[in-house]
Scaffold this motif. Structure first.
Motif: not given
Ligand code: ZN
Length: 451
Positions: A315-320, A338-346, A348-353
């Motif tokens: 989550a910290e990495e996402a904020a950075a 699996a380990a993931e973070r938010n990537r909506m911006k990167a 361009n996908d509003p479902t990339a939670h």
């Protein structure tokens, strides 16, 4: 299932028996309140100390330095006021006053902290408070006013004890530590008690049973069974404690159930039941249940803090990277799938939670269409979209950190898993690592507003 019901019943019986034991000892002056408190605390310290030491949750040397001085003070205040009150109050009446005071203490703290109950919850609270005022108002069958006041103090101390422990990282061992920290004060109390009145053997036995069995072992059983209950169920089940106490006190202690106690009990317990079932459900014993669930999970050999810490780091990495700070980890037993973070911006996908990406990656790695037996750790309460995906993938258990009162769909909003149309509901454990996630989200959105 039968095991869960049995253990839950046993824990509630232990809590109710606490009141009956205290009243039996103190009402009949088998010993004085100082002696009872001292022996109860000493027996509780020995039992919890042994439980923690033998289970290796902490080393023997550590135990006395666990917990905090404030928590120990709250525990001491609770135990002393409890004993003093039971010199004057019946077991049924005392248990009800204690329960109500704990609930209102928690609710008051929640309101100060910014909880906003819904209309139905307010109705329940107002009805319960009204009935409580009726219960203790002067009259023929009114409870002793000093006894009632002492029991209210005891309940508020217990609420404070629970709330003080909420942010702790090792609360179960802290509970043992709090009891052990009380030992010197209990010994002083014991000397005072002995000078005042020499206790009868029965009085000593009752006090030991109260500390070792109904307090020490009672908590251990309750913490063991809590993770199997939903938060609301855990809260509702605690409503039974005053009823059980009264049910034992009538035949065992020969207490009479006055119409006033009967009517007030029904209305108070009904009102609180409505308040904690309400749509907001942000109140009362809910908090106590969550605290106890955290205690249990911190005491596990592989506490869920490890995967949750990984999710928090993501989550910290996402904020950075300018994304809203949410991280997620999917575990199969001890293995990280699996380990993931938010990537909506990167993307361009509003479902990339975070949790959706993590679940997709885990499914790909497993090569199946299901995640049964797998656990999801996510730093924010899942939204409706992700909750739907969790149900479809048949995730076994969801640990989440911060609540999301705006977009959350598990304990807020549509509460997807509680809908009849939901075909698979995972076990939900909220609040693990909540403080760190909340701080991150707050900082991120503050920066966003400042631009
Ligand atoms: Zn989502």
């Amino acid at each position: 299932m039968i095991r869960i019901i049995g253990l839950t019943g046993l824990a509630m019986l232990a809590f109710a028996a606490n009141s009956v034991l205290a009243r039996q000892a103190l009402g009949a002056a088998q010993l004085d309140a100082a002696g009872f408190t001292a022996i109860r605390l000493l027996a509780g310290a020995v039992t919890l100390g042994l439980l923690v030491g033998l289970s290796r949750a902490a080393s023997w040397r550590q135990i006395a330095s666990l917990g905090s001085a404030q928590q120990a003070a709250a525990l001491f205040g609770y135990a002393l006021a409890f004993s003093l009150a039971y010199v004057l109050l019946g077991a049924g009446m005392g248990a009800l006053v204690l329960f109500v005071s704990v609930q209102f203490g928690m609710i008051a703290r929640g309101l100060i902290a910014g909880d906003r109950p819904g209309a139905l919850e307010w109705l329940g609270l107002v009805v319960a408070l009204g009935a409580f005022v009726y219960l203790i108002s002067p009259g023929l069958s009114a409870p002793d006013p000093l006894g009632t006041l002492l029991m209210v103090v005891s309940g508020l101390c217990w609420a404070a004890y629970s709330l003080l422990g909420r942010g702790s990282t090792r609360p179960l061992t802290d509970a043992a530590g709090s009891f052990v920290r009380c030992v010197p004060f209990a010994l002083i109390l014991l000397i005072f008690g002995l000078v005042w009145q020499l206790p009868s053997p029965l009085g000593v036995a009752l006090a030991i049973a109260s500390g070792a069995i109904t307090s020490g072992l009672g908590y251990a059983i309750w913490y063991a069974v809590l993770p199997q209950l939903t938060r609301t169920r855990a809260a509702v089940v605690q409503l039974s404690v005053p009823v059980i106490a009264a049910a034992i006190a009538v035949p065992v202690l020969g207490e009479a159930v006055t119409p006033r106690l009967l009517i007030a009990s029904i209305i108070i317990l009904g009102g609180i039941a409505i308040a904690i079932q309400g749509p907001g459900a942000a109140v009362s014993c809910d908090r106590l249940a969550r605290f106890a669930i955290e205690q249990y999970h911190h005491a596990m050999p592989h506490p869920p803090m490890t995967p949750m810490n990984r999710a928090l780091a993501l989550a910290e990495e996402a904020a950075a990277n300018g994304e809203a700070p949410v991280g997620a980890v999917v575990m199969e037993g001890e293995t990280v799938l699996a380990a993931e973070r938010n990537r909506m911006k990167a993307l361009n996908d509003p479902t990339a939670h975070a949790e959706l990406l993590a679940m997709r990656a885990a499914l790909a790695k497993r090569g199946t269409g299901r995640l049964d037996g797998c656990d999801l750790y996510v730093t924010l309460e899942p939204c409706a979209m992700c909750a739907g995906a969790i149900a479809h993938s048949r995730v076994r258990r969801v640990y989440f950190a911060a609540e999301d009162t705006k977009a959350g769909a598990v304990e807020n909003g549509v509460r997807l898993f509680e809908q009849p149309s939901c075909h698979h509901a995972p076990e939900i454990i909220g609040g693990i690592g909540a403080a760190r996630s909340e701080a991150m989200l707050k900082a991120f959105f503050q920066d966003l507003r400042r631009g």
